[in-house]
Scaffold this motif. Sequence first.
Motif, PDB file in Angstrom:
ATOM      1  N   MET A   1      41.206  40.353  47.286  1.00  0.00           N
ATOM      2  CA  MET A   1      41.295  40.451  45.726  1.00  0.00           C
ATOM      3  C   MET A   1      42.472  40.845  45.100  1.00  0.00           C
ATOM      4  O   MET A   1      43.059  41.840  45.711  1.00  0.00           O
ATOM      5  CB  MET A   1      39.973  41.506  45.431  1.00  0.00           C
ATOM      6  N   TRP A   5      42.192  41.250  39.333  1.00  0.00           N
ATOM      7  CA  TRP A   5      40.579  41.135  39.747  1.00  0.00           C
ATOM      8  C   TRP A   5      40.208  42.650  39.478  1.00  0.00           C
ATOM      9  O   TRP A   5      39.124  42.843  39.206  1.00  0.00           O
ATOM     10  CB  TRP A   5      40.281  40.679  41.107  1.00  0.00           C
ATOM     11  N   ARG A   8      39.629  43.236  35.958  1.00  0.00           N
ATOM     12  CA  ARG A   8      38.422  42.550  35.532  1.00  0.00           C
ATOM     13  C   ARG A   8      37.124  43.370  35.948  1.00  0.00           C
ATOM     14  O   ARG A   8      36.219  43.761  35.143  1.00  0.00           O
ATOM     15  CB  ARG A   8      38.253  41.201  36.267  1.00  0.00           C
ATOM     16  N   GLU A 146      40.864  44.882  29.968  1.00  0.00           N
ATOM     17  CA  GLU A 146      41.448  43.770  30.948  1.00  0.00           C
ATOM     18  C   GLU A 146      42.765  43.388  31.008  1.00  0.00           C
ATOM     19  O   GLU A 146      43.529  43.199  31.813  1.00  0.00           O
ATOM     20  CB  GLU A 146      40.736  42.493  30.857  1.00  0.00           C
ATOM     21  N   ARG A 252      41.177  31.955  36.616  1.00  0.00           N
ATOM     22  CA  ARG A 252      39.924  33.015  36.630  1.00  0.00           C
ATOM     23  C   ARG A 252      40.292  33.956  37.877  1.00  0.00           C
ATOM     24  O   ARG A 252      39.897  35.280  37.767  1.00  0.00           O
ATOM     25  CB  ARG A 252      38.422  32.384  36.593  1.00  0.00           C
ATOM     26  N   ALA A 253      40.313  33.310  38.915  1.00  0.00           N
ATOM     27  CA  ALA A 253      40.680  34.264  40.004  1.00  0.00           C
ATOM     28  C   ALA A 253      41.690  35.259  40.206  1.00  0.00           C
ATOM     29  O   ALA A 253      41.680  36.238  40.908  1.00  0.00           O
ATOM     30  CB  ALA A 253      40.864  33.276  41.392  1.00  0.00           C
ATOM     31  N   GLN A 254      42.808  35.028  39.148  1.00  0.00           N
ATOM     32  CA  GLN A 254      43.862  35.727  39.121  1.00  0.00           C
ATOM     33  C   GLN A 254      43.314  36.939  38.158  1.00  0.00           C
ATOM     34  O   GLN A 254      44.335  37.724  37.908  1.00  0.00           O
ATOM     35  CB  GLN A 254      45.138  35.087  38.756  1.00  0.00           C
ATOM     36  N   GLY A 255      42.126  36.821  37.353  1.00  0.00           N
ATOM     37  CA  GLY A 255      41.710  37.782  36.426  1.00  0.00           C
ATOM     38  C   GLY A 255      42.344  37.806  35.019  1.00  0.00           C
ATOM     39  O   GLY A 255      42.283  38.568  34.300  1.00  0.00           O
TER      40      GLY A 255
END
Length: 407
Positions: A1, A5, A8, A146, A252-255
């Motif tokens: 992670m 993330w 987030r 965020e 998205r996985a990088q936040g």
Amino acid sequence: MTISWGRRLIASFVVAFVVAIIAHAAMIVTYFIGSLGTSTAPSGTLIVAVSNYYSLTSVFAFAVLFIAAIIGAFDRWWTALIAGVVAAVLAPVVGTLVTATSGGSPFSGGLIGAVFGTLLGGNLLYAVVVATLTATFGRWLFRIVESMRSRFEPDRKIALVRIPATNLAEGVVTHIEREAIDAELADKQWDAYVAALSEAGWQTVEVTSADRLADSVFVEDTAIVFGDTAVIALSGAEERRPEAPGTEAALRAQGLRLERIEAPGTLDGGDVLKVGETVYVGRGGRTNAEGIRQLRALVAPLGYTVVAVPVTKALHLKTAVTALPDGTVIGYEPLVDSVSVFERFLPVPEAHGTAVVVLSDDTVLMSSSAPKSVALVEDLGYRVVQVDISEFEKLEGCVTCLSIRIR
């Protein structure tokens, strides 16, 4: 992670907690004010009773909103609204049902019907507050939290890349004659490109491969990153639109917070050149006026100014021009519609010398097929990392096309 993330997760917790607390407090205040007109004076006992009654409901509302935020419900207003409605209905129903059964009421169809009936009675206000707050204040707060960076969080240098598809040779060609592609050489060149980014201190992250999407290696066209916000593009070439979901998942996985260009707007990432707070956007075959208008509306609140640039002689704006670290725009004049639109412009002697990837304040990446342009940039005091991308240049690609840089 990744650390992003972590942001987030923090934003999800904060928003879910704040919305649940405000809704909880709203019910206490409502009952308190309502009791003022009765013969029984309001007291601390009433506050405790109302708080106890809604405690489980607020816990469930928090849980639903927390999960929804983590999976991306707050990235768009309408998904935030859906999340708010789900929490507004589910939390009061489950909370009231658990409270009733734990108080001795037998579980039955009649009880379930009575519980759902509270949504038109005592729980209606709670549901309205949760749904409204989530889609408005909640989404705003989520984006604020965020986007906050801790002073302990290191500067990131992430490059998203995507392995060439097996049918790379079928890629779209618009402004040049089609040439035969050596797929094996292209794979080796891509490996060397990724290695060059890694050696320059960039963390390379592979977007899920799209083996039947010929142009998918040109990942830059699918999204544009502005700090912690990514705008998902909508290509003017319809056959390229299936490339975007893979990039979206990686971002998205990088936040990152996600926005998107919607039809009838079209926009390719290769048409977007950022120079400081100015964003030059090419209006050409892949990007239309509506796409530019939408991008302007999305990035203006982030402090960027969008300047539209005509593009008729090249596939993308960044096929014709890019920018050095000091903001000087460089380009091959025969491919540039209007030089005067740029504050500082420096012509280069070769078509393949127009593209630079800024690796740091003093280092850029360029194609080895433009030695005169490389020498010109080196003479300006920059260190140039050269890569051979000849097979991708046959498909109107350049060094910028092969990655999305996140700083």
